[in-house]
Write an enzyme that holds these catalytic residues in place. Structure first.
Site, PDB file in Angstrom:
ATOM      1  CB  CYS A  95       2.615  -7.619 -60.516  1.00  0.00           C
ATOM      2  SG  CYS A  95       3.193  -6.946 -62.077  1.00  0.00           S
ATOM      3  N   GLY A  96       2.081  -4.209 -59.853  1.00  0.00           N
ATOM      4  CA  GLY A  96       1.200  -3.065 -60.087  1.00  0.00           C
ATOM      5  C   GLY A  96       0.651  -3.039 -61.502  1.00  0.00           C
ATOM      6  CG  HIS A  97       2.649  -4.343 -65.396  1.00  0.00           C
ATOM      7  ND1 HIS A  97       3.660  -5.098 -64.817  1.00  0.00           N
ATOM      8  CD2 HIS A  97       2.161  -5.105 -66.408  1.00  0.00           C
ATOM      9  CE1 HIS A  97       3.769  -6.241 -65.465  1.00  0.00           C
ATOM     10  NE2 HIS A  97       2.886  -6.271 -66.438  1.00  0.00           N
ATOM     11  CG  HIS A 215      11.824  -5.739 -58.821  1.00  0.00           C
ATOM     12  ND1 HIS A 215      11.526  -6.843 -58.060  1.00  0.00           N
ATOM     13  CD2 HIS A 215      10.952  -5.745 -59.866  1.00  0.00           C
ATOM     14  CE1 HIS A 215      10.516  -7.493 -58.616  1.00  0.00           C
ATOM     15  NE2 HIS A 215      10.144  -6.856 -59.720  1.00  0.00           N
ATOM     16  CG  ASP A 239       7.899  -2.672 -65.478  1.00  0.00           C
ATOM     17  OD1 ASP A 239       7.171  -2.559 -66.478  1.00  0.00           O
ATOM     18  OD2 ASP A 239       7.468  -2.835 -64.324  1.00  0.00           O
ATOM     19  CB  CYS A 243       7.881  -0.612 -62.045  1.00  0.00           C
ATOM     20  SG  CYS A 243       8.011  -2.047 -60.965  1.00  0.00           S
ATOM     21  CB  THR A 245       5.808  -3.202 -56.861  1.00  0.00           C
ATOM     22  OG1 THR A 245       6.545  -3.685 -58.001  1.00  0.00           O
ATOM     23  CG2 THR A 245       4.546  -4.021 -56.706  1.00  0.00           C
TER      24      THR A 245
HETATM   25  O1  PYC Z   1       4.298  -3.055 -62.075  1.00  0.00           O
HETATM   26  O2  PYC Z   1       4.798  -3.790 -60.066  1.00  0.00           O
HETATM   27  C1  PYC Z   1       4.926  -3.809 -61.287  1.00  0.00           C
HETATM   28  C2  PYC Z   1       5.871  -4.776 -61.887  1.00  0.00           C
HETATM   29  C3  PYC Z   1       6.686  -5.660 -61.240  1.00  0.00           C
HETATM   30  C4  PYC Z   1       7.382  -6.373 -62.222  1.00  0.00           C
HETATM   31  C5  PYC Z   1       6.984  -5.893 -63.451  1.00  0.00           C
HETATM   32  N1  PYC Z   1       6.053  -4.921 -63.222  1.00  0.00           N
END
Ligand code: PYC
Length: 317
Positions: A95-97, A215, A239, A243, A245
């Site tokens: 999960c990036g965030h 997603h 999101d 996001c 990812t």
């Molecule tokens: O930022 O990768 C992300 C992410 C995945 C699901 C919610 N945010």
């Protein structure tokens, strides 16, 4: 975890948001996840501790937008921590965030300062840079495009074309959206992307080795960045951030199409107007994405888990 009184447990947490998307870090999870790898621990968490996941992420303590992050000891002694990400309906890969949120949370806890920090996740180790100004760069796991220009019949929307790509989670990326990617169309975007996800499942369209594409990412023009996205997460929440990812999956598609060169910056705006900066480098032919964003710690406390509470373990989604 602290025992409060008979039948009650208290679990410390720290919340942050990254470009509007919340991350709830569980600081001292009272769970036995075994002694295996983080991947195996995530399986234990998924199969043995699902009520705990719901207690952290679901109503009445949280909402569908929350991503939870269990802070665990690292697998690699050079890493600062291990982490398992999850949300209102299950566990996540990367999960990036959330990684940006975890790094800022570790800074808030006094465990790290500006510099480079490794973080172990169930899908591999990520390198992060905590900058002096609080921005965080995540050097993500390798991203790749699995299938180009896949067509799928979507109820009420006809034939929709998109790419299947991996950026730490599986995405279906649609550049030509029948619904404008604008904040005022949130409900229509949610309805459209839910139908796309159902259609992918119905027609057996998946990621590598049959992985579920959970997603859906839709792109439109932006005044602030190279593009604006709307990302439907597993469940029905979107999101709020661009996001991490999903931006990584986008970078892999841009690289495959020859539209973004190594080191070039791609700015990705979210549907609420927050922006991540992305770029990639090539390593042994693989696209290694970097995502930069900012998170702010905005709440901390203890979850009280009271076995007399009929909704102690969250409302089922
Ligand atoms: O930022 O990768 C992300 C992410 C995945 C699901 C919610 N945010």
């Amino acid at each position: 975890m602290h025992s409060k009184e008979a039948g009650q447990m208290e679990v410390a947490f720290i919340d942050s948001h990254t470009g509007g998307e919340p991350t709830r870090v569980v600081v001292d999870a009272p769970l036995d996840l075994g002694t295996g790898s983080l991947f195996e621990k995530r399986e234990q968490f998924k199969t043995q501790h699902d009520p705990f996941r719901r207690a952290v992420c679901n109503e009445p303590r949280a909402s569908d937008t929350f991503v939870g992050a269990l802070l665990l000891p690292p697998e690699d002694e050079k890493a600062v921590a291990g982490v398992i990400f999850f949300n209102n309906v299950g566990v996540l890969g990367m999960c990036g965030h959330g990684t940006i949120g975890v790094i800022r949370t570790l800074q808030h806890m006094g465990r790290i300062g500006p510099g480079t920090h490794l973080l172990d996740t169930p899908v591999g180790q990520v390198r992060t840079i905590l900058h002096e100004d609080g921005r965080v760069t995540v050097q993500n796991v390798a991203a790749h495009r699995h299938q180009k220009q896949v067509q799928v019949e979507v109820e009420g929307h006809g034939t929709i074309t998109g790419d299947v790509a991996y950026g730490g989670n599986w995405f279906f990326l649609i550049s030509d959206s029948p619904v404008a990617v604008e904040f005022q169309h949130l409900e229509k975007l949610t309805e459209f992307t839910c139908k796309v996800r159902e259609a992918l499942e119905k027609h057996g369209i998946s990621g590598k080795d049959g992985a579920t594409i959970d997603h859906i990412e839709v792109f439109g023009p932006s005044d602030l960045a190279n593009s604006r996205n709307f990302v439907l997460c597993p469940g029905k929440a979107y999101d709020r951030s661009p996001c991490g990812t999903g931006t990584s999956a986008k970078l892999a598609c841009l690289q495959a199409d020859g539209k973004l060169q190594e080191g070039e910056i791609w700015k990705q705006e979210s549907i609420i107007g927050s922006v991540f900066e992305g770029s990639y480098r090539l390593q042994d032919g693989q696209v290694m994405p970097s995502i930069t964003g900012t998170a702010f710690v905005n709440m901390k406390g203890v979850l009280v888990l009271d076995e007399l509470d009929p909704f102690c373990w969250g409302i089922l989604n």
